[in-house]
Design a protein around this motif. Structure first.
Motif, PDB file in Angstrom:
ATOM      1  N   LYS A 167      33.117 -13.004  16.404  1.00 50.35           N
ATOM      2  CA  LYS A 167      32.226 -12.476  16.360  1.00 50.35           C
ATOM      3  C   LYS A 167      31.438 -13.285  15.272  1.00 50.35           C
ATOM      4  O   LYS A 167      29.914 -13.203  14.687  1.00 50.35           O
ATOM      5  N   VAL A 168      31.806 -12.973  14.207  1.00 51.57           N
ATOM      6  CA  VAL A 168      32.129 -13.593  12.429  1.00 51.57           C
ATOM      7  C   VAL A 168      31.873 -14.557  12.695  1.00 51.57           C
ATOM      8  O   VAL A 168      30.485 -15.201  12.213  1.00 51.57           O
ATOM      9  N   VAL A 169      32.396 -15.061  13.338  1.00 51.19           N
ATOM     10  CA  VAL A 169      32.702 -17.059  13.370  1.00 51.19           C
ATOM     11  C   VAL A 169      30.824 -17.336  14.061  1.00 51.19           C
ATOM     12  O   VAL A 169      30.175 -17.657  13.583  1.00 51.19           O
ATOM     13  N   ALA A 170      30.795 -16.998  14.726  1.00 49.52           N
ATOM     14  CA  ALA A 170      29.453 -17.012  15.838  1.00 49.52           C
ATOM     15  C   ALA A 170      28.314 -16.629  15.139  1.00 49.52           C
ATOM     16  O   ALA A 170      26.662 -17.410  15.283  1.00 49.52           O
ATOM     17  N   LEU A 171      27.697 -15.458  14.330  1.00 50.17           N
ATOM     18  CA  LEU A 171      27.020 -15.205  13.221  1.00 50.17           C
ATOM     19  C   LEU A 171      26.769 -16.757  12.179  1.00 50.17           C
ATOM     20  O   LEU A 171      26.093 -16.620  11.464  1.00 50.17           O
ATOM     21  N   GLN A 172      28.247 -17.229  11.730  1.00 49.30           N
ATOM     22  CA  GLN A 172      27.874 -17.346  10.659  1.00 49.30           C
ATOM     23  C   GLN A 172      27.570 -19.076  11.077  1.00 49.30           C
ATOM     24  O   GLN A 172      26.884 -19.545   9.779  1.00 49.30           O
ATOM     25  N   ALA A 173      28.084 -19.447  11.940  1.00 48.27           N
ATOM     26  CA  ALA A 173      27.496 -20.898  13.310  1.00 48.27           C
ATOM     27  C   ALA A 173      26.455 -20.487  13.699  1.00 48.27           C
ATOM     28  O   ALA A 173      25.899 -21.851  13.701  1.00 48.27           O
ATOM     29  N   SER A 183      26.473 -18.801  19.984  1.00 46.65           N
ATOM     30  CA  SER A 183      26.339 -16.934  20.768  1.00 46.65           C
ATOM     31  C   SER A 183      28.392 -16.843  20.282  1.00 46.65           C
ATOM     32  O   SER A 183      28.713 -17.783  20.189  1.00 46.65           O
ATOM     33  N   VAL A 184      29.115 -15.926  20.950  1.00 47.88           N
ATOM     34  CA  VAL A 184      30.485 -15.406  21.223  1.00 47.88           C
ATOM     35  C   VAL A 184      31.494 -16.546  21.774  1.00 47.88           C
ATOM     36  O   VAL A 184      31.488 -16.911  21.794  1.00 47.88           O
ATOM     37  N   ALA A 185      30.733 -16.538  23.533  1.00 46.04           N
ATOM     38  CA  ALA A 185      31.033 -17.335  24.037  1.00 46.04           C
ATOM     39  C   ALA A 185      31.169 -18.636  24.201  1.00 46.04           C
ATOM     40  O   ALA A 185      31.711 -19.645  23.678  1.00 46.04           O
ATOM     41  N   THR A 186      29.949 -19.876  22.868  1.00 48.00           N
ATOM     42  CA  THR A 186      30.503 -20.689  22.459  1.00 48.00           C
ATOM     43  C   THR A 186      31.255 -21.173  21.529  1.00 48.00           C
ATOM     44  O   THR A 186      32.378 -21.955  21.516  1.00 48.00           O
ATOM     45  N   VAL A 187      31.298 -19.994  20.727  1.00 49.65           N
ATOM     46  CA  VAL A 187      32.158 -20.282  19.613  1.00 49.65           C
ATOM     47  C   VAL A 187      34.162 -19.730  20.605  1.00 49.65           C
ATOM     48  O   VAL A 187      35.041 -20.550  19.940  1.00 49.65           O
ATOM     49  N   ASP A 188      34.086 -19.083  21.857  1.00 52.14           N
ATOM     50  CA  ASP A 188      35.003 -18.627  22.590  1.00 52.14           C
ATOM     51  C   ASP A 188      36.015 -20.591  22.616  1.00 52.14           C
ATOM     52  O   ASP A 188      36.762 -20.453  22.828  1.00 52.14           O
ATOM     53  N   ARG A 189      34.632 -21.053  23.585  1.00 54.13           N
ATOM     54  CA  ARG A 189      34.958 -22.494  24.080  1.00 54.13           C
ATOM     55  C   ARG A 189      35.307 -23.228  23.325  1.00 54.13           C
ATOM     56  O   ARG A 189      36.336 -23.874  23.840  1.00 54.13           O
ATOM     57  N   VAL A 190      34.920 -23.327  21.499  1.00 55.37           N
ATOM     58  CA  VAL A 190      35.542 -24.587  21.052  1.00 55.37           C
ATOM     59  C   VAL A 190      36.664 -23.958  20.448  1.00 55.37           C
ATOM     60  O   VAL A 190      37.501 -24.744  20.274  1.00 55.37           O
ATOM     61  N   ILE A 191      36.956 -22.541  20.370  1.00 52.72           N
ATOM     62  CA  ILE A 191      38.271 -22.450  19.779  1.00 52.72           C
ATOM     63  C   ILE A 191      39.478 -22.798  20.736  1.00 52.72           C
ATOM     64  O   ILE A 191      40.507 -23.605  20.484  1.00 52.72           O
ATOM     65  N   VAL A 234      30.411 -24.975  14.338  1.00 50.82           N
ATOM     66  CA  VAL A 234      31.349 -24.165  14.902  1.00 50.82           C
ATOM     67  C   VAL A 234      32.327 -24.527  13.853  1.00 50.82           C
ATOM     68  O   VAL A 234      32.826 -23.544  12.804  1.00 50.82           O
ATOM     69  N   MET A 235      33.099 -25.691  13.760  1.00 52.92           N
ATOM     70  CA  MET A 235      33.856 -25.540  12.956  1.00 52.92           C
ATOM     71  C   MET A 235      33.644 -26.263  10.692  1.00 52.92           C
ATOM     72  O   MET A 235      34.606 -25.273   9.997  1.00 52.92           O
ATOM     73  N   GLN A 236      31.837 -25.927  10.857  1.00 54.10           N
ATOM     74  CA  GLN A 236      31.408 -25.782   9.171  1.00 54.10           C
ATOM     75  C   GLN A 236      31.776 -24.697   9.374  1.00 54.10           C
ATOM     76  O   GLN A 236      32.217 -23.581   8.181  1.00 54.10           O
ATOM     77  N   ALA A 237      31.205 -23.581  10.389  1.00 52.05           N
ATOM     78  CA  ALA A 237      31.200 -22.400   9.571  1.00 52.05           C
ATOM     79  C   ALA A 237      32.866 -21.971   9.667  1.00 52.05           C
ATOM     80  O   ALA A 237      32.603 -20.644   8.672  1.00 52.05           O
ATOM     81  N   LEU A 238      33.773 -22.489  10.019  1.00 45.05           N
ATOM     82  CA  LEU A 238      35.231 -21.829  10.114  1.00 45.05           C
ATOM     83  C   LEU A 238      35.525 -22.109   8.675  1.00 45.05           C
ATOM     84  O   LEU A 238      35.930 -21.784   7.410  1.00 45.05           O
ATOM     85  N   ASP A 239      34.787 -23.792   8.078  1.00 46.23           N
ATOM     86  CA  ASP A 239      34.962 -24.355   6.892  1.00 46.23           C
ATOM     87  C   ASP A 239      34.904 -22.877   5.470  1.00 46.23           C
ATOM     88  O   ASP A 239      34.869 -23.355   5.082  1.00 46.23           O
ATOM     89  N   GLU A 240      33.307 -22.419   6.254  1.00 46.82           N
ATOM     90  CA  GLU A 240      32.731 -22.001   5.055  1.00 46.82           C
ATOM     91  C   GLU A 240      33.065 -20.689   5.314  1.00 46.82           C
ATOM     92  O   GLU A 240      33.390 -19.773   4.248  1.00 46.82           O
ATOM     93  N   LEU A 241      33.657 -19.742   6.249  1.00 49.65           N
ATOM     94  CA  LEU A 241      34.011 -18.433   6.089  1.00 49.65           C
ATOM     95  C   LEU A 241      36.097 -18.969   5.482  1.00 49.65           C
ATOM     96  O   LEU A 241      36.015 -17.508   4.428  1.00 49.65           O
TER      97      LEU A 241
END
Length: 269
Positions: free
Chosen positions: A8-14, A17-25, A39-46
């Motif tokens: 949920k945090v990654v989805a907010l950062q990116a 949707s949560v479903a999109t993040v789940d598919r990417v991860i 999504v990858m940029q969001a993970l890096d920022e987090l």
């Protein structure tokens, strides 16, 4: 792919949707390459922002949209992320949308996406164009404050502008150039090169206006040759300056407004 952040945090950062993040991860495919990059940029920022201690205060999301050379946006990102931990008990997270060049349609699309996804504020460096101002107005109407950085959008509903007095900066540059070229009793007519990243940025336009006005009032023996649309990028700026020097070999000084300074020095050399 493993990471320490809730989906949920990654989805907010990116901003997806949560479903999109789940598919990417889970690398299940079916996601556009640009979305995967977000999504990858969001993970890096987090990961970078996780240095904030005690993430238990009220949380705010700040969007940073900048059209500027990489060296400048990197400096802004580093400064902002260094400052965020000092704002406790509030916890500010930042989403970055950084581009060296971007068409106005894409800038407006990004601002619209920020408005639809929701944000607590936008830090913006963008061209002063009607479509961009209208997008800022829509953000303001949605209760999302916009602060312009370095270059302003004065006709928009932005909350505030952070940056120098650009006309005064241009006038100061003219004073220095006039002094260094030497006025004397019978000053020699000379040319000064003025370089802008683009004529669409309000701050750069204001600096050029201040520079021209001061030359006209105090140094009439100096005339201007201007080039623009190098976007502060060394390759494009260097080519423009080399052409200007070939066309105007009497150029005796340069006022670099739009960056690409290393390329400008190389062109003169």
């Amino acid at each position: 792919m493993t990471h320490p952040f809730p989906v949920k945090v990654v989805a907010l950062q990116a901003g997806v949707s949560v479903a999109t993040v789940d598919r990417v991860i889970k690398q299940r495919g079916g996601v556009h390459a640009n979305t995967v990059r977000r999504v990858m940029q969001a993970l890096d920022e987090l990961a970078r922002q996780s240095t904030q201690v005690g993430l238990s205060g009220r949380k705010f999301m700040l969007d940073v949209l900048m059209v500027a050379p990489r060296r400048f946006t990197d400096a802004v990102r580093a400064a902002l992320e260094a400052e965020l931990p000092s704002l406790h008990p509030a916890v500010l997270r930042s989403r970055f949308h950084l581009h060296e060049t971007l068409d106005v349609e894409d800038i407006v699309e990004l601002l619209e996406r920020i408005r639809k996804n929701g944000s607590h504020g936008v830090l913006l460096k963008a061209p002063d164009l009607p479509a961009v101002a209208e997008a800022v107005n829509r953000l303001a109407a949605a209760g999302i404050p916009v602060v312009t950085l370095v270059t302003d959008l004065p006709a928009s509903a932005r909350r505030s502008y952070v940056g120098m007095d650009n006309r005064a900066a241009g006038e100061t540059a003219a004073c220095l150039v006039g002094h260094w070229l030497g006025a004397g009793r019978r000053p020699r007519k000379q040319q000064v090169l003025v370089t802008l990243s683009s004529n669409r940025f309000h701050g750069e336009e204001e600096r050029e206006i201040g520079f021209r006005r001061a030359l006209r009032e105090r140094h009439r023996h100096l005339s201007i040759v201007d080039v623009s649309e190098g976007h502060g990028i060394d390759g494009a700026t260097g080519a423009l300056v080399r052409q200007a020097l070939a066309d105007h070999p009497a150029i005796a000084a340069v006022y670099s407004i739009g960056g690409g300074n290393a390329a400008i020095v190389q062109a003169f050399a």
